[in-house]
Design a protein around this motif. Structure first.
Motif, PDB file in Angstrom:
ATOM      1  N   LYS A 133      12.065   8.363   6.693  1.00 20.24           N
ATOM      2  CA  LYS A 133      11.639   8.230   8.077  1.00 20.24           C
ATOM      3  C   LYS A 133      10.282   7.565   8.188  1.00 20.24           C
ATOM      4  CE  LYS A 133      14.947  10.235  10.320  1.00 20.24           C
ATOM      5  NZ  LYS A 133      15.705   9.532  11.347  1.00 20.24           N
ATOM      6  N   LEU A 151       0.822  -1.208   0.000  1.00 24.44           N
ATOM      7  CA  LEU A 151       0.000   0.000   0.000  1.00 24.44           C
ATOM      8  C   LEU A 151       0.858   1.260   0.000  1.00 24.44           C
ATOM      9  CD1 LEU A 151      -2.805  -1.162   2.397  1.00 24.44           C
ATOM     10  CD2 LEU A 151      -3.051  -0.566  -0.013  1.00 24.44           C
ATOM     11  N   ARG A 152       1.925   1.235   0.784  1.00 23.78           N
ATOM     12  CA  ARG A 152       2.799   2.402   0.822  1.00 23.78           C
ATOM     13  C   ARG A 152       3.438   2.645  -0.532  1.00 23.78           C
ATOM     14  NH1 ARG A 152       4.702   4.017   6.184  1.00 23.78           N
ATOM     15  NH2 ARG A 152       3.293   3.039   7.627  1.00 23.78           N
ATOM     16  N   PHE A 171       1.261   7.136  -6.582  1.00 24.97           N
ATOM     17  CA  PHE A 171       0.214   8.099  -6.927  1.00 24.97           C
ATOM     18  C   PHE A 171       0.533   9.491  -6.372  1.00 24.97           C
ATOM     19  CE2 PHE A 171      -2.202   4.391  -8.116  1.00 24.97           C
ATOM     20  CZ  PHE A 171      -2.898   4.862  -9.222  1.00 24.97           C
ATOM     21  N   PHE A 172       1.223   9.536  -5.258  1.00 22.98           N
ATOM     22  CA  PHE A 172       1.639  10.830  -4.724  1.00 22.98           C
ATOM     23  C   PHE A 172       2.600  11.500  -5.715  1.00 22.98           C
ATOM     24  CE2 PHE A 172       4.099  13.376  -1.453  1.00 22.98           C
ATOM     25  CZ  PHE A 172       3.093  14.313  -1.305  1.00 22.98           C
ATOM     26  N   VAL A 218       2.550  11.004  -8.900  1.00 17.43           N
ATOM     27  CA  VAL A 218       1.702  11.469  -9.999  1.00 17.43           C
ATOM     28  C   VAL A 218       1.124  12.839  -9.664  1.00 17.43           C
ATOM     29  CG1 VAL A 218      -0.469  11.045 -11.242  1.00 17.43           C
ATOM     30  CG2 VAL A 218       1.104   9.145 -10.804  1.00 17.43           C
ATOM     31  N   LEU A 219       0.585  12.960  -8.451  1.00 18.57           N
ATOM     32  CA  LEU A 219      -0.049  14.218  -8.043  1.00 18.57           C
ATOM     33  C   LEU A 219       0.952  15.384  -8.111  1.00 18.57           C
ATOM     34  CD1 LEU A 219      -2.783  15.320  -6.941  1.00 18.57           C
ATOM     35  CD2 LEU A 219      -1.767  15.193  -4.676  1.00 18.57           C
ATOM     36  N   LEU A 244       1.715  16.760 -11.462  1.00 19.91           N
ATOM     37  CA  LEU A 244       0.649  17.508 -12.146  1.00 19.91           C
ATOM     38  C   LEU A 244       0.653  18.990 -11.771  1.00 19.91           C
ATOM     39  CD1 LEU A 244      -2.289  14.958 -11.869  1.00 19.91           C
ATOM     40  CD2 LEU A 244      -0.691  15.285 -13.742  1.00 19.91           C
ATOM     41  N   TYR A 272      14.287  12.728   2.701  1.00 18.65           N
ATOM     42  CA  TYR A 272      14.696  12.394   4.067  1.00 18.65           C
ATOM     43  C   TYR A 272      13.485  11.985   4.907  1.00 18.65           C
ATOM     44  CZ  TYR A 272      16.250  13.422   8.843  1.00 18.65           C
ATOM     45  OH  TYR A 272      16.506  13.368  10.192  1.00 18.65           O
ATOM     46  N   ILE A 273      12.398  12.775   4.765  1.00 23.97           N
ATOM     47  CA  ILE A 273      11.170  12.460   5.511  1.00 23.97           C
ATOM     48  C   ILE A 273      10.575  11.132   5.024  1.00 23.97           C
ATOM     49  CG2 ILE A 273       8.826  13.240   6.035  1.00 23.97           C
ATOM     50  CD1 ILE A 273       9.887  16.117   5.838  1.00 23.97           C
ATOM     51  N   ILE A 279       2.184   1.836  -3.574  1.00 25.23           N
ATOM     52  CA  ILE A 279       1.210   2.437  -4.505  1.00 25.23           C
ATOM     53  C   ILE A 279       0.941   3.882  -4.105  1.00 25.23           C
ATOM     54  CG2 ILE A 279      -1.005   2.129  -5.667  1.00 25.23           C
ATOM     55  CD1 ILE A 279      -1.168  -0.614  -4.808  1.00 25.23           C
ATOM     56  N   PHE A 280       0.824   4.097  -2.794  1.00 25.63           N
ATOM     57  CA  PHE A 280       0.577   5.463  -2.320  1.00 25.63           C
ATOM     58  C   PHE A 280       1.678   6.396  -2.811  1.00 25.63           C
ATOM     59  CE2 PHE A 280       0.937   8.950   0.687  1.00 25.63           C
ATOM     60  CZ  PHE A 280      -0.379   9.335   0.831  1.00 25.63           C
ATOM     61  N   GLU A 308      -1.858  11.557 -17.290  1.00 21.48           N
ATOM     62  CA  GLU A 308      -2.953  12.507 -17.432  1.00 21.48           C
ATOM     63  C   GLU A 308      -3.314  12.729 -18.899  1.00 21.48           C
ATOM     64  OE1 GLU A 308      -2.165  16.626 -16.253  1.00 21.48           O
ATOM     65  OE2 GLU A 308      -4.305  16.761 -15.787  1.00 21.48           O
TER      66      GLU A 308
END
Lengths: 498, 145
Positions: free
Chosen positions: A425, A158-159, A165-166, A168-169, A172, A421-422, A161-162, A444
């Motif tokens: 973490k 899940l992380r 898509f993040f 991708v966002l 854009l 870096y974040i 795929i997240f 898109e």
């Protein structure tokens, strides 16, 4: 006239690339991706062909150099040589360091060559198939690329795929090319963020700068214990070490190549899989992990097998196979060349040059590492705290030059260094983010084109047989991810119960 | 059905993506929470520590500050001199202030920034940040940024 470009300057540039790549690969914490990203700005001064010699040299050298510290000090120089430590270090400990290094180098070379053959054979085939793709299939292929991330981010589905898509966002942000309207950009930033964040600062930030932050947090205390027995060998290397390893070599190289083709899958996944298979098929599985050449062969053949494999989807579909080839995309973009199904037919000279350059770089890698390995292996003692300030400076040059001189891109570099870096973490895989970021704009465009053509009906994505086939792949990769996750959990539960 | 309207089509994919992200986030929280419940822990857990235990505050925040300072100074002072100063400062931050380390830092700073400046700015003709310490040699057609 030759159907490809080669000359003295190209050979020199390739040699420089390989040597610098080996240095980056050999220093733990510095990777092939970092090498390619840091040196990309240098290529602004070259034509595309010469630039490719440099970048492919860095790539091949960077992947290969990782075996040196893996064998000598039990620290993988690049993530993909993690399995090299399993057998390489035990060998070095019992005084067979040089033999281990040479077995690794020969396996790397064979892996590189086999993947080169695969690249030459499969890219035209895949390109030909991709030519029949409409925007619907192109959209689905990108969607597939994003789900493959999931299938292979072990336990992190899940992380993964997240993150994709993040990415991708974030890609854009800026102006949409069809109606010239801005989204997700504050008014005062519009002049600077017309086409959002540039790939290069994002990439160097995520992979190089974030690394420096991480090590700064740990205090940059690197102590490398000198290993004397690493090269004073009692066991000598001979090609007889490869007796009975033919199948292992080819199988591991092909595993590496195949894993390279799948987008977002790094070298570490490839080498772990190849190592596991070598163990499964081995006549003496109990010896693997105690310093058997067999394990070394599997690990190094597969991670170099990755190089050619990762270029296949890049050149035929425009989708990078790993983070290093993602940087190569920007090299092509800088020269105004579109990678994708038409690449080979429109740029036959460049395509041939890539094959020749990859062959040359593998040969140079072999020559540079096999004979002077005793001296080369001293690289691992270079103190990183002395290198990082210089790396920071070169990264800044690269980011600044991205759009021919904008300080905004340097700020973006710092921002994505902090973001990376974040990510580290909170356990969000940065490579998945990057794949999403690179493919986002295409995703898109193809989506909008598809539904515009169909008058807004989403059924268009199920309307053609090739599309169904890709849907099948998407479903398969998600199903595999779920199955793999469940298996992992069971295993963990079983271990906990014991 | 998704209507593609010219004036708003730039928001179609961002909104879908945000929707997907929200769903994924919910899924992550749910599955990880459930896993914790199965282990007998509460659904929500206080997040672990962000920084490492006893992390090197000086080096981490120092890196961040120096980096930001470097970027600010680039446009004002120009590439070569700024790099000289900041590569030195980064080196001091990472290797300390013993005499031997300081000499090493100074040598690296001078050699590296001049080398990069000449190689990229003059040999490869790449634009570098310029400022008050940049000098253009018009007669020879090059600039030291």
């Amino acid at each position: 006239m030759l159907p490809f470009t080669i000359g003295i300057s190209q050979i020199l540039v390739a040699a420089m690339g390989v040597v610098v790549g080996i240095i980056f690969g050999a220093i733990p914490g510095m990777t092939a991706t970092m090498a390619v990203a840091v040196f990309l700005p240098l290529t602004y001064a070259y034509d595309l062909e010469t630039a490719l010699y440099l970048l492919l040299g860095l790539y091949v050298g960077g992947i290969s150099g990782g075996l040196i510290p893996a064998i000598l000090i039990n620290i993988p120089g690049t993530p993909s040589s993690i399995t090299t430590t399993f057998d390489g270090y035990p060998m070095a400990k019992r005084g067979a360091g040089e033999r281990a290094l040479k077995v690794g180098i020969v396996s790397s070379f064979v892996g590189g060559i086999i993947s080169l053959i695969a690249l030459a054979l499969f890219t035209p085939l895949l390109s030909a198939a991709a030519l029949k793709f409409s925007s619907v299939e192109k959209f689905l292929i990108i969607l597939f690329a994003l789900t493959v991330i999931a299938a292979l981010s072990k336990g992190q589905m899940l992380r993964g795929i997240f993150a994709g898509f993040f990415g991708v966002l974030i890609s854009l942000m800026g102006m949409f090319s069809v109606n010239n309207a801005y989204r997700m950009v504050p008014d005062f930033m519009r002049s600077k963020m017309q086409d959002g964040f540039q790939l290069l600062p994002v990439l160097i930030g995520l992979f190089a700068i974030s690394q420096i932050f991480e090590e700064a947090e740990e205090g940059m205390r690197f102590k490398v214990e000198k290993m004397d027995n690493g090269t004073s060998s009692t066991e000598k290397f001979s090609f007889a070490d490869f007796k009975g390893q033919g199948v292992n070599l080819i199988r591991s190289s092909l595993i590496g190549t195949f894993m390279g083709v799948l987008p977002g899958v790094g070298g570490s996944a490839a080498s772990i899989l190849a190592y596991a298979q070598a163990k499964n098929f081995s006549k003496h599985p109990e010896l693997l992990g105690t310093g058997a050449a067999e394990g070394l062969v599997a690990s190094e053949a597969s991670n170099n097998g990755l190089t050619g494999g990762a270029l296949i989807p890049l050149l035929s579909l425009g989708i990078p196979g790993d983070s290093t080839t993602a940087v190569l995309i920007s090299a092509f973009m800088l020269q105004g060349i579109q990678v994708g199904p038409l690449f080979i037919t429109q740029n036959p000279n460049t395509w041939n040059t890539i094959l020749v350059a990859l062959l040359l770089c593998n040969i140079i890698m072999f020559v540079c590492m096999f004979y002077p390995i005793k001296w080369i292996s001293k690289i691992i003692y270079i103190p990183r705290q002395r290198l990082y300030p210089v790396i920071i400076m070169i990264c800044i040059v690269g980011a600044y030059a991205t759009k021919n001189g904008r300080i905004f891109d340097v700020w973006a570099l710092l921002i994505f260094g902090i973001v990376g870096y974040i990510f580290g973490k909170i356990k969000i895989p940065a490579s998945c983010f990057l794949i999403g970021f690179i493919l986002g704009k295409d995703l898109e465009n193809y989506f909008i084109q598809s539904i515009s053509a169909s008058g807004g009906s989403l059924m268009v994505f199920f309307s053609r047989p090739i599309g169904w086939f890709i849907w099948l792949l998407i479903v398969a990769s998600v199903a595999y991810a779920l199955w793999d996750n469940a298996k992992d959990k069971k295993k963990k539960a079983a271990e906990a119960a014991q | 059905m998704i209507q593609v309207v010219y004036s708003t089509e730039h928001w179609i994919v961002p909104i879908i993506t945000m929707g997907v992200l929200v769903v994924l986030l919910a899924a992550i929280i749910l599955t990880e929470g459930r896993a914790r419940v199965q282990e007998g822990k509460p659904f929500f857990q206080k997040p672990g520590r962000f920084f490492l235990e006893n992390y090197d505050k000086m080096k981490l925040w120092g890196t961040l500050l120096l980096f930001a300072g470097y970027i600010f100074a680039l446009d004002v002072i120009g590439f070569t001199v700024t790099s000289l100063i900041f590569v030195f400062l980064f080196n001091v931050l990472y290797t300390g202030t013993s005499k031997k380390a300081l000499i090493g830092s100074a040598v690296i700073a001078v050699v590296a920034s001049l080398l990069i400046s000449v190689m990229f700015g003059i040999v490869f003709n790449i634009t570098l940040p310029s400022g008050m310490c940049s000098i253009t040699f018009a007669d020879f057609g090059f600039t030291i940024y």
